[in-house]
Motif scaffolding. Structure first.
Motif, PDB file in Angstrom:
ATOM      1  N   ILE A 159       9.061  10.465   3.246  1.00  6.47           N
ATOM      2  CA  ILE A 159       8.423  11.084   4.413  1.00  6.47           C
ATOM      3  C   ILE A 159       9.491  11.530   5.398  1.00  6.47           C
ATOM      4  O   ILE A 159       9.443  12.634   5.955  1.00  6.47           O
ATOM      5  CB  ILE A 159       7.424  10.105   5.066  1.00  6.47           C
ATOM      6  N   GLY A 160      10.512  10.677   5.592  1.00  6.55           N
ATOM      7  CA  GLY A 160      11.619  11.035   6.473  1.00  6.55           C
ATOM      8  C   GLY A 160      12.333  12.280   5.977  1.00  6.55           C
ATOM      9  O   GLY A 160      12.654  13.187   6.753  1.00  6.55           O
ATOM     10  N   MET A 161      12.541  12.349   4.671  1.00  3.45           N
ATOM     11  CA  MET A 161      13.206  13.505   4.072  1.00  3.45           C
ATOM     12  C   MET A 161      12.382  14.767   4.308  1.00  3.45           C
ATOM     13  O   MET A 161      12.928  15.844   4.590  1.00  3.45           O
ATOM     14  CB  MET A 161      13.398  13.239   2.572  1.00  3.45           C
ATOM     15  N   HIS A 215       8.510  16.960  -1.543  1.00  5.98           N
ATOM     16  CA  HIS A 215       8.392  18.029  -2.539  1.00  5.98           C
ATOM     17  C   HIS A 215       7.819  19.309  -1.926  1.00  5.98           C
ATOM     18  O   HIS A 215       8.310  20.412  -2.180  1.00  5.98           O
ATOM     19  CB  HIS A 215       7.529  17.554  -3.699  1.00  5.98           C
ATOM     20  N   GLY A 216       6.790  19.172  -1.095  1.00  5.25           N
ATOM     21  CA  GLY A 216       6.185  20.337  -0.446  1.00  5.25           C
ATOM     22  C   GLY A 216       7.204  21.105   0.395  1.00  5.25           C
ATOM     23  O   GLY A 216       7.143  22.333   0.499  1.00  5.25           O
ATOM     24  N   ASP A 217       8.142  20.377   0.975  1.00  5.11           N
ATOM     25  CA  ASP A 217       9.121  21.030   1.838  1.00  5.11           C
ATOM     26  C   ASP A 217      10.230  21.704   1.045  1.00  5.11           C
ATOM     27  O   ASP A 217      10.859  22.646   1.524  1.00  5.11           O
ATOM     28  CB  ASP A 217       9.679  20.003   2.828  1.00  5.11           C
ATOM     29  N   VAL A 218      10.433  21.220  -0.182  1.00  5.16           N
ATOM     30  CA  VAL A 218      11.375  21.913  -1.069  1.00  5.16           C
ATOM     31  C   VAL A 218      10.817  23.309  -1.384  1.00  5.16           C
ATOM     32  O   VAL A 218      11.559  24.300  -1.445  1.00  5.16           O
ATOM     33  CB  VAL A 218      11.619  21.102  -2.366  1.00  5.16           C
ATOM     34  N   ILE A 219       9.495  23.377  -1.524  1.00  4.49           N
ATOM     35  CA  ILE A 219       8.825  24.669  -1.751  1.00  4.49           C
ATOM     36  C   ILE A 219       9.109  25.629  -0.598  1.00  4.49           C
ATOM     37  O   ILE A 219       9.453  26.797  -0.788  1.00  4.49           O
ATOM     38  CB  ILE A 219       7.302  24.448  -1.861  1.00  4.49           C
ATOM     39  N   ALA A 249       9.609   1.283   0.908  1.00  9.49           N
ATOM     40  CA  ALA A 249      10.846   1.797   1.508  1.00  9.49           C
ATOM     41  C   ALA A 249      11.135   3.200   0.984  1.00  9.49           C
ATOM     42  O   ALA A 249      11.538   4.098   1.731  1.00  9.49           O
ATOM     43  CB  ALA A 249      12.009   0.860   1.187  1.00  9.49           C
ATOM     44  N   VAL A 250      10.896   3.413  -0.310  1.00  7.45           N
ATOM     45  CA  VAL A 250      11.147   4.721  -0.916  1.00  7.45           C
ATOM     46  C   VAL A 250      10.166   5.744  -0.349  1.00  7.45           C
ATOM     47  O   VAL A 250      10.536   6.880  -0.029  1.00  7.45           O
ATOM     48  CB  VAL A 250      11.011   4.640  -2.457  1.00  7.45           C
ATOM     49  N   LEU A 251       8.913   5.319  -0.191  1.00 11.42           N
ATOM     50  CA  LEU A 251       7.880   6.211   0.326  1.00 11.42           C
ATOM     51  C   LEU A 251       8.233   6.681   1.739  1.00 11.42           C
ATOM     52  O   LEU A 251       8.145   7.869   2.059  1.00 11.42           O
ATOM     53  CB  LEU A 251       6.538   5.480   0.333  1.00 11.42           C
ATOM     54  N   ILE A 252       8.674   5.747   2.562  1.00 16.52           N
ATOM     55  CA  ILE A 252       9.010   6.089   3.944  1.00 16.52           C
ATOM     56  C   ILE A 252      10.237   7.003   3.972  1.00 16.52           C
ATOM     57  O   ILE A 252      10.307   7.956   4.750  1.00 16.52           O
ATOM     58  CB  ILE A 252       9.227   4.801   4.772  1.00 16.52           C
ATOM     59  N   MET A 302       7.913   7.102  -8.172  1.00 17.31           N
ATOM     60  CA  MET A 302       7.874   7.241  -6.724  1.00 17.31           C
ATOM     61  C   MET A 302       7.133   8.520  -6.341  1.00 17.31           C
ATOM     62  O   MET A 302       7.054   9.459  -7.119  1.00 17.31           O
ATOM     63  CB  MET A 302       9.279   7.289  -6.139  1.00 17.31           C
ATOM     64  N   LEU A 303       6.574   8.529  -5.129  1.00 13.93           N
ATOM     65  CA  LEU A 303       5.921   9.733  -4.628  1.00 13.93           C
ATOM     66  C   LEU A 303       6.918  10.470  -3.757  1.00 13.93           C
ATOM     67  O   LEU A 303       7.348   9.971  -2.718  1.00 13.93           O
ATOM     68  CB  LEU A 303       4.680   9.363  -3.815  1.00 13.93           C
TER      69      LEU A 303
END
Lengths: 292, 242
Positions: free
Chosen positions: A99-101, A38-42, A93-96, A33-34
């Motif tokens: 993005i929501g996360m 991840h960028g926001d965890v940074i 669904a996982v991708l969206i 999954m993508l």
């Protein structure tokens, strides 16, 4: 001299991209999954380190450690709460959800730390610089490049030698067959998120040490660039993420220095497009095999 | 024989029902495998043979029915836990880890066991499959089909299973390799292994097995001694092409 300056800056920026790209590529390789959050965890990692340095008066090493722990917990929680229930769902669904996360994290940061950019305390890392002839290299740059090398070597050893690392390679290649070996796939994916998120914390601190403006969207652009780097190098491949990240950083800095400052990002993506046209699986990506 | 019959079967599957979405793939299968036996499950394409094995291995969840190993119910615990309970499936299509070396594949087969026991098991497996010893450092994806099948079987043995399940071990192999694979199955049997074998090559499967079940569109249509089924008219017509 200017050429060397640019090269070192490029390597340093590229090292940051590479460390972020590792998170994308490992999660993609193992969980398929993508993880666009991840960028926001940074960004969260950078804020935690910022609080550690600015408000809690922690020494730098401890601030980074706290930030890494916070990001690890965050990454594993995100995976368990948001992604794990969707394991059997369509990849869209996982991708969206990812993005929501991403937006959830950005807005949470906005709520906690406000919209005003914070100035990341960099004195601890930038106060010293090393002179090599007429070349002036800051400690931050050296630490960044060094950290990148250490991370790459440790991850390569980890996946090649340890039991968990080998389990990751199995899950990455064939989840069903991995289960038949007795490998707990959910746990393996959790560990992957933990590693990727801990690296994100390091990347966050390094990023803000070189570019010290911290706001809730700080992680977005580096996140997208690092994702690009992962694709560039061949998504799913650890050395690929390293190579892609470093090349991307160097190309970006040289593009900005010698071609056009405004077009720097465009040049990066143009190179990506050319590489993918010639080699669709990225520089070090494996050719896609047809399942028989 | 009477003593064996009185013993608790190693594997007992009762009234198993499995669905793929709305499709009722397995319709109430009951079967058992006793210690030291080779039991084969034969049937046409799509009869549900692999589905049955995958369900026993925990990759699929049954809607109804029970699976017991050594008298202990084991259904619904998930594939990764089944290995620890003594079940090992060598899956259809081999599914060896293509990017790993032969040795690494074998080590992964022993994932459920302490590292200290692995060297002995490697010795064991290499003596049974000398070809794999020669190719120990080779990347599995570069092996021939027959070698990959041997590796898949060797990998499944590395967990020291009480019950070894083989799903279509002869699939896609040249006749001479099929003979080799079945020789290995015979040797395993002689050294005391308990095997549940799924095959489309009914002739070969029946010639190596003690007992057999014939699967037809999700139900068992016949069962009995393998040698009797081999000479049964209906079986000959349907599966042996005579």
């Amino acid at each position: 001299m200017i050429f060397l300056d640019n090269l070192i800056n490029g390597l340093s920026l590229g090292s940051i991209y590479a460390i972020i790209a590792l998170g994308y590529t490992m999660v993609y390789g193992i969980a398929k999954m993508l993880n666009f959050a991840h960028g926001d965890v940074i960004m969260i990692g950078a804020y935690v380190a910022f609080c550690g340095l600015q408000y809690w008066g922690l020494p730098p090493v401890l601030a980074i450690a706290v930030s890494m722990i916070a990001c690890t917990v965050l990454g594993v929680t995100i995976e368990g709460l948001a992604y794990r229930p969707l394991r059997q769902a369509a990849s869209l669904a996982v991708l969206i959800t990812a993005i929501g996360m991403s937006y959830l994290l950005q807005n949470t940061a906005l709520m906690i730390w406000g919209a005003n950019p914070k100035s990341f305390p960099t004195t601890f890392i930038n106060s010293v610089s090393i002179r090599l002839g007429r070349l002036n290299i800051s400690i931050a740059t050296l630490i960044t490049i060094f950290a990148n090398i250490v991370i790459m070597v440790s991850l390569t050893l980890f996946t090649a030698k340890t039991k968990m690392g080998k389990a990751m390679r199995c899950v990455s290649e064939d989840r069903g067959a991995a289960e038949l070996m007795g490998i707990n796939v959910n746990r393996t994916i959790s560990v992957t998120f933990a590693i990727g998120s801990a690296l994100a914390a390091i990347a966050g601190v390094l990023l803000c040490s070189s570019y010290p403006i911290l706001q809730p969207t700080t992680g977005s652009m580096p996140g997208i660039k690092a994702f690009t780097a992962a694709v560039f190098g061949g998504i799913g491949s650890i050395p690929g993420a390293m190579l892609g990240g470093v090349l991307l950083g160097v190309i970006e800095i040289f593009g900005k220095a010698y071609i056009s400052t405004e077009l720097g990002d465009a040049i990066v993506f143009a190179v990506l497009i050319v590489v993918l046209l010639v080699k669709p699986t990225g520089l070090l990506g494996r050719p896609i095999r047809e399942k028989v | 024989m009477s003593e064996l019959n009185a013993e608790l079967p190693l594997l007992k599957v009762s009234n198993l029902h499995v669905y793929y979405g709305a499709i009722h793939a397995i319709k109430g299968i009951t079967l058992e495998v006793r210690k030291g036996e080779i039991v084969t499950l034969i049937g046409a394409n799509g009869a549900g043979k692999s589905t049955t094995l995958n369900t026993i291995a925990g990759l699929l969840k049954p809607r109804q029915g029970t699976i017991a190993l050594d008298g202990m119910p084991v259904g619904g615990t998930g594939a990764s836990k089944m290995v620890y309970k003594g079940l090992s499936l060598c899956p259809e299509g081999r599914r060896v880890f293509q990017q790993m070396t032969v040795r690494e594949n074998l080590e992964m087969g022993a994932f459920s066991r302490p590292a200290s026991e692995i060297p002995d098991s490697l010795e064991d497996v290499f003596s049974r499959f000398p070809r794999l010893k020669e190719r120990e450092k080779q990347i599995a994806g570069t092996l021939s089909g027959g070698e990959q099948q041997m590796l898949a079987m060797a990998r499944a043995l590395m967990s020291k299973p009480k019950l070894l399940m083989l799903d279509e071990p002869s699939m896609g192999l040249a006749p001479i390799l099929v003979d080799q694979i079945f020789d290995i199955i015979r040797e395993l049997h002689e050294s005391g292994a308990t095997i549940l074998l799924v095959e489309q090559n009914a002739q070969m499967a029946l010639s190596v097995a003690n007992r057999a079940y014939v699967l037809e569109t999700g139900s068992i249509s016949m069962s009995g001694n393998a040698s009797e089924l081999l000479h049964n008219d209906a079986v000959q017509k349907a599966y042996l092409g005579n």
